[in-house]
Enzyme design. Structure first.
Site, PDB file in Angstrom:
ATOM      1  N   ASN A 156       0.819  -1.209   0.000  1.00 33.22           N
ATOM      2  CA  ASN A 156       0.000   0.000   0.000  1.00 33.22           C
ATOM      3  C   ASN A 156       0.857   1.264   0.000  1.00 33.22           C
ATOM      4  O   ASN A 156       2.090   1.202   0.041  1.00 33.22           O
ATOM      5  CB  ASN A 156      -0.974  -0.032   1.182  1.00 33.22           C
ATOM      6  N   HIS A 161      21.878   0.779  12.633  1.00 29.02           N
ATOM      7  CA  HIS A 161      23.179   0.957  13.271  1.00 29.02           C
ATOM      8  C   HIS A 161      23.208   0.294  14.648  1.00 29.02           C
ATOM      9  O   HIS A 161      22.191   0.224  15.342  1.00 29.02           O
ATOM     10  CB  HIS A 161      23.507   2.444  13.415  1.00 29.02           C
ATOM     11  N   ALA A 191      -1.499  -2.879  13.631  1.00 32.60           N
ATOM     12  CA  ALA A 191      -1.136  -1.506  13.268  1.00 32.60           C
ATOM     13  C   ALA A 191      -0.285  -0.874  14.360  1.00 32.60           C
ATOM     14  O   ALA A 191      -0.563  -1.015  15.548  1.00 32.60           O
ATOM     15  CB  ALA A 191      -2.404  -0.683  13.048  1.00 32.60           C
TER      16      ALA A 191
END
Length: 201
Positions: A80, A110, A152
């Site tokens: 999406n 990192h 989500a």
């Protein structure tokens, strides 16, 4: 050939040209409403592997190393809008995977304990029938198992077992998914919208 490649890799203009193709892709082509052009650019210029009946929405952001982006997307997938795909180390997406809007998939970051801020990472693998919720973040080296669901806003730092549902920061198991998955994703909206002909799916 290896001499030419070795010489090119020492030339600043080579990196400038390679950076330009990502800049044009992410800032111009990704905003173009014609999906065929966007798909052509991803496949031919950025060397992203894209399967059949897979939809990549507008406003994607793809990274990678100079020659190619190490991103592979299977069949019947939906990537999406505004999804970040980090192809520097690699992202492998299986078949029938749904990646919701503004998801960030990182394959390189990192080491915060490294004195010289060393870059570390590994390939991210998302297996068949997985569903990644909106604004989720998947960190380097994570494997999302078959049929798994990432809620989500979750931040996934560890592997997710098949058919597990995870959520939170950091993501933890919050449920299990029904293993009887029969659908095939087919989603190709008009322009930068969620409008499409559902009768054709």
């Amino acid at each position: 050939m290896s001499r030419i490649k070795s010489w090119l890799l020492r030339q600043p203009f080579f990196y400038a040209l390679m950076g330009l193709k990502y800049y044009l892709g992410n800032n111009l082509v990704a905003h173009f409403p014609n999906e065929r052009l966007r798909s052509w650019y991803l496949r031919r210029i950025l060397k992203v592997s894209i399967g059949h009946d897979t939809h990549v929405s507008m406003r994607w952001f793809v990274t990678g190393y100079p020659v190619r982006s190490h991103v592979s997307i299977g069949n019947n997938c939906v990537i999406n809008r505004e999804v970040y795909l980090d192809g520097r180390t690699g992202v492998i997406i299986g078949n029938n995977v749904n990646v919701s809007f503004q998801t960030c998939i990182l394959s390189l970051h990192h080491d915060h304990n490294s004195p010289d801020f060393k870059a570390i990472g590994d390939v991210v693998k998302i297996h068949d029938h997985a569903w990644i919720g909106a604004r989720a973040v998947i960190l380097p080296g994570v494997t999302i198992g078959e049929g798994a669901v990432v809620a989500a806003g979750a931040v996934v730092a560890r592997d997710v077992a098949p058919y597990d549902v995870v959520g939170g920061v950091p993501a933890k198991k919050i449920g299990e998914r029904n293993r009887d998955i029969q659908y095939l994703t087919k989603f190709s909206p008009f322009f930068d919208s969620d409008v499409f002909d559902e009768t054709a799916a």
